[in-house]
Design a protein around this motif. Structure first.
Motif, PDB file in Angstrom:
ATOM      1  N   LEU A  51      99.461 114.440  46.066  1.00 47.03           N
ATOM      2  CA  LEU A  51      98.536 115.469  46.570  1.00 47.03           C
ATOM      3  C   LEU A  51      98.590 116.726  45.704  1.00 47.03           C
ATOM      4  N   LEU A  52      99.699 116.884  44.983  1.00 48.26           N
ATOM      5  CA  LEU A  52      99.835 118.072  44.132  1.00 48.26           C
ATOM      6  C   LEU A  52      98.850 118.063  42.967  1.00 48.26           C
ATOM      7  N   GLU A  53      98.399 116.869  42.576  1.00 42.28           N
ATOM      8  CA  GLU A  53      97.641 116.743  41.330  1.00 42.28           C
ATOM      9  C   GLU A  53      96.413 117.647  41.287  1.00 42.28           C
ATOM     10  N   ARG A  54      95.786 117.835  42.443  1.00 42.23           N
ATOM     11  CA  ARG A  54      94.561 118.634  42.446  1.00 42.23           C
ATOM     12  C   ARG A  54      94.841 120.117  42.167  1.00 42.23           C
ATOM     13  N   HIS A  55      96.119 120.505  42.187  1.00 41.36           N
ATOM     14  CA  HIS A  55      96.493 121.898  41.912  1.00 41.36           C
ATOM     15  C   HIS A  55      97.008 122.090  40.490  1.00 41.36           C
ATOM     16  N   ALA A  56      97.108 120.993  39.731  1.00 37.68           N
ATOM     17  CA  ALA A  56      97.612 121.044  38.358  1.00 37.68           C
ATOM     18  C   ALA A  56      96.556 121.677  37.441  1.00 37.68           C
ATOM     19  N   PRO A  57      96.921 122.175  36.259  1.00 40.70           N
ATOM     20  CA  PRO A  57      98.240 122.091  35.641  1.00 40.70           C
ATOM     21  C   PRO A  57      99.210 123.136  36.202  1.00 40.70           C
ATOM     22  N   PHE A  58     100.496 122.798  36.107  1.00 42.95           N
ATOM     23  CA  PHE A  58     101.534 123.647  36.683  1.00 42.95           C
ATOM     24  C   PHE A  58     102.232 124.484  35.610  1.00 42.95           C
ATOM     25  N   ASP A  59     102.444 125.719  35.926  1.00 47.58           N
ATOM     26  CA  ASP A  59     103.220 126.604  35.037  1.00 47.58           C
ATOM     27  C   ASP A  59     104.711 126.477  35.310  1.00 47.58           C
ATOM     28  N   VAL A  60     105.034 126.090  36.539  1.00 49.67           N
ATOM     29  CA  VAL A  60     106.414 125.736  36.896  1.00 49.67           C
ATOM     30  C   VAL A  60     106.323 124.527  37.811  1.00 49.67           C
ATOM     31  N   PHE A  61     107.164 123.535  37.563  1.00 53.33           N
ATOM     32  CA  PHE A  61     107.180 122.353  38.434  1.00 53.33           C
ATOM     33  C   PHE A  61     108.633 121.991  38.739  1.00 53.33           C
ATOM     34  N   PHE A  62     109.023 122.208  40.000  1.00 49.46           N
ATOM     35  CA  PHE A  62     110.320 121.733  40.478  1.00 49.46           C
ATOM     36  C   PHE A  62     110.053 120.363  41.091  1.00 49.46           C
ATOM     37  N   CYS A  63     110.360 119.337  40.323  1.00 55.60           N
ATOM     38  CA  CYS A  63     110.042 117.968  40.745  1.00 55.60           C
ATOM     39  C   CYS A  63     111.279 117.399  41.435  1.00 55.60           C
TER      40      CYS A  63
ATOM     41  N   VAL B 282     104.531 113.222  35.589  1.00 57.29           N
ATOM     42  CA  VAL B 282     105.159 114.525  35.825  1.00 57.29           C
ATOM     43  C   VAL B 282     104.954 115.432  34.607  1.00 57.29           C
ATOM     44  N   VAL B 283     105.170 114.873  33.429  1.00 64.01           N
ATOM     45  CA  VAL B 283     105.015 115.671  32.199  1.00 64.01           C
ATOM     46  C   VAL B 283     103.545 116.054  32.005  1.00 64.01           C
ATOM     47  N   GLU B 284     102.645 115.102  32.280  1.00 64.55           N
ATOM     48  CA  GLU B 284     101.206 115.378  32.089  1.00 64.55           C
ATOM     49  C   GLU B 284     100.709 116.509  32.985  1.00 64.55           C
ATOM     50  N   LEU B 285     101.336 116.697  34.119  1.00 66.19           N
ATOM     51  CA  LEU B 285     100.862 117.715  35.075  1.00 66.19           C
ATOM     52  C   LEU B 285     101.270 119.134  34.686  1.00 66.19           C
ATOM     53  N   LEU B 286     102.114 119.248  33.649  1.00 66.04           N
ATOM     54  CA  LEU B 286     102.533 120.585  33.202  1.00 66.04           C
ATOM     55  C   LEU B 286     101.471 121.220  32.319  1.00 66.04           C
ATOM     56  N   ALA B 287     101.272 122.515  32.490  1.00 67.63           N
ATOM     57  CA  ALA B 287     100.432 123.268  31.555  1.00 67.63           C
ATOM     58  C   ALA B 287     101.200 123.440  30.245  1.00 67.63           C
ATOM     59  N   PRO B 288     100.500 123.684  29.128  1.00 71.52           N
ATOM     60  CA  PRO B 288     101.235 124.041  27.906  1.00 71.52           C
ATOM     61  C   PRO B 288     102.126 125.253  28.203  1.00 71.52           C
ATOM     62  N   GLY B 289     103.374 125.167  27.842  1.00 71.31           N
ATOM     63  CA  GLY B 289     104.320 126.247  28.159  1.00 71.31           C
ATOM     64  C   GLY B 289     104.891 126.148  29.563  1.00 71.31           C
ATOM     65  N   GLY B 290     104.405 125.188  30.333  1.00 73.82           N
ATOM     66  CA  GLY B 290     104.881 125.020  31.707  1.00 73.82           C
ATOM     67  C   GLY B 290     106.336 124.562  31.738  1.00 73.82           C
ATOM     68  N   ILE B 291     107.043 125.031  32.737  1.00 70.74           N
ATOM     69  CA  ILE B 291     108.481 124.765  32.850  1.00 70.74           C
ATOM     70  C   ILE B 291     108.735 123.712  33.919  1.00 70.74           C
ATOM     71  N   LEU B 292     109.515 122.716  33.540  1.00 69.92           N
ATOM     72  CA  LEU B 292     109.906 121.645  34.455  1.00 69.92           C
ATOM     73  C   LEU B 292     111.384 121.816  34.806  1.00 69.92           C
ATOM     74  N   VAL B 293     111.697 121.703  36.098  1.00 65.81           N
ATOM     75  CA  VAL B 293     113.096 121.753  36.548  1.00 65.81           C
ATOM     76  C   VAL B 293     113.382 120.501  37.360  1.00 65.81           C
ATOM     77  N   LEU B 294     114.469 119.815  36.984  1.00 63.06           N
ATOM     78  CA  LEU B 294     114.917 118.600  37.688  1.00 63.06           C
ATOM     79  C   LEU B 294     116.407 118.754  37.926  1.00 63.06           C
ATOM     80  N   ASP B 295     116.825 118.716  39.182  1.00 63.76           N
ATOM     81  CA  ASP B 295     118.255 118.917  39.442  1.00 63.76           C
ATOM     82  C   ASP B 295     118.925 117.609  39.860  1.00 63.76           C
ATOM     83  N   ASP B 296     120.157 117.738  40.305  1.00 62.64           N
ATOM     84  CA  ASP B 296     120.921 116.585  40.824  1.00 62.64           C
ATOM     85  C   ASP B 296     121.330 115.564  39.767  1.00 62.64           C
ATOM     86  N   PHE B 297     121.565 116.016  38.533  1.00 64.36           N
ATOM     87  CA  PHE B 297     122.166 115.123  37.548  1.00 64.36           C
ATOM     88  C   PHE B 297     123.677 115.354  37.526  1.00 64.36           C
ATOM     89  N   THR B 298     124.377 114.373  36.937  1.00 58.17           N
ATOM     90  CA  THR B 298     125.828 114.481  36.810  1.00 58.17           C
ATOM     91  C   THR B 298     126.150 114.722  35.340  1.00 58.17           C
TER      92      THR B 298
END
Ligand SMILES: C[S@@+](CC[C@H](N)C(=O)[O-])C[C@H]1O[C@@H](n2cnc3c(N)ncnc32)[C@H](O)[C@@H]1O
Length: 192
Positions: A103-115, A127-143
């Motif tokens: 449902l988020l897609e209609r609001h893209a492109p994203f300048d910040v995306f906490f996926c 996920v990458v395609e939905l970012l605007a140029p310069g858009g920041i992606l944050v993904l947490d919960d890695f080890t």
């Protein structure tokens, strides 16, 4: 310094909701401060989150949200989404959607995306395609892993590798605690 460590009131409210709902997957404050910084870096931007939960991450993003920015988040659990929406009632910049992350897609492109719920594992390319140029992606919960390529429980962590080496991203991994990490990336204007 005390000011810097303060926890925003909406984060406190969303954490209370999480306790009431028995929800245990909220982001930690170390990630929250990263989210606030990312949102603050795009004062006119579209800030998005997949997986609202009880709204803790949303509230951290909100704490860095510019007056001209917008924040859209989606949660498939109707009850969680309803409760989280109450935390942001009265702020027209915020929309809490109920349903699948797409449902988020209609609001893209994203300048910040906490996926954080939907997309991260099931459709990382999108996920990458939905970012605007310069858009920041944050993904947490890695080890954290001392190896390259990164490993998780003995195997190469292909998902983390995908984001860290994607040609459209400048990406890095940052420690959030001694035992957890996040991938942070910016979408390039032009692919490598
Ligand atoms: C890690 S929790 C989110 C925590 C929240 N972002 C925070 O920082 O406090 C993941 C959430 O994503 C939701 N979720 C999982 N898959 C989803 C999907 N495909 N669409 C929408 N929400 C999803 C789950 O119901 C869960 O509430």
């Amino acid at each position: 310094m005390a000011e810097q460590r303060a926890v925003p009131s909406r984060v406190v409210a969303a954490e209370r909701l999480a306790v009431e709902a028995g929800f245990k997957k909220s982001c930690i404050p170390e990630v929250g401060r990263l989210l606030r910084m990312a949102a603050a870096s795009k004062p006119h931007g579209v800030v998005a989150e997949s997986g609202t939960g009880s709204g803790v991450g949303t509230a951290w993003l909100h704490s860095g949200l510019g007056a001209d920015a917008r924040l859209v988040t989606v949660e498939r659990d109707e009850e969680l989404a309803r409760r989280a929406a109450g935390v942001f009632a009265g702020d027209d910049r915020v929309r809490v959607l109920t349903g699948d992350w797409r449902l988020l897609e209609r609001h893209a492109p994203f300048d910040v995306f906490f996926c954080d719920g939907g997309g991260k594992r099931d459709d990382p390319g999108r996920v990458v395609e939905l970012l605007a140029p310069g858009g920041i992606l944050v993904l947490d919960d890695f080890t954290p892993s001392a190896d390259w390529p990164p490993r998780f429980e003995g195997d190469v962590d292909e998902l983390r590798l995908f984001y860290l080496t994607h040609p459209d991203l400048d990406a890095t991994e940052v420690l959030t605690t001694p035992t957890s990490s996040a991938v942070v990336a910016a979408r390039r204007q032009t692919p490598r």
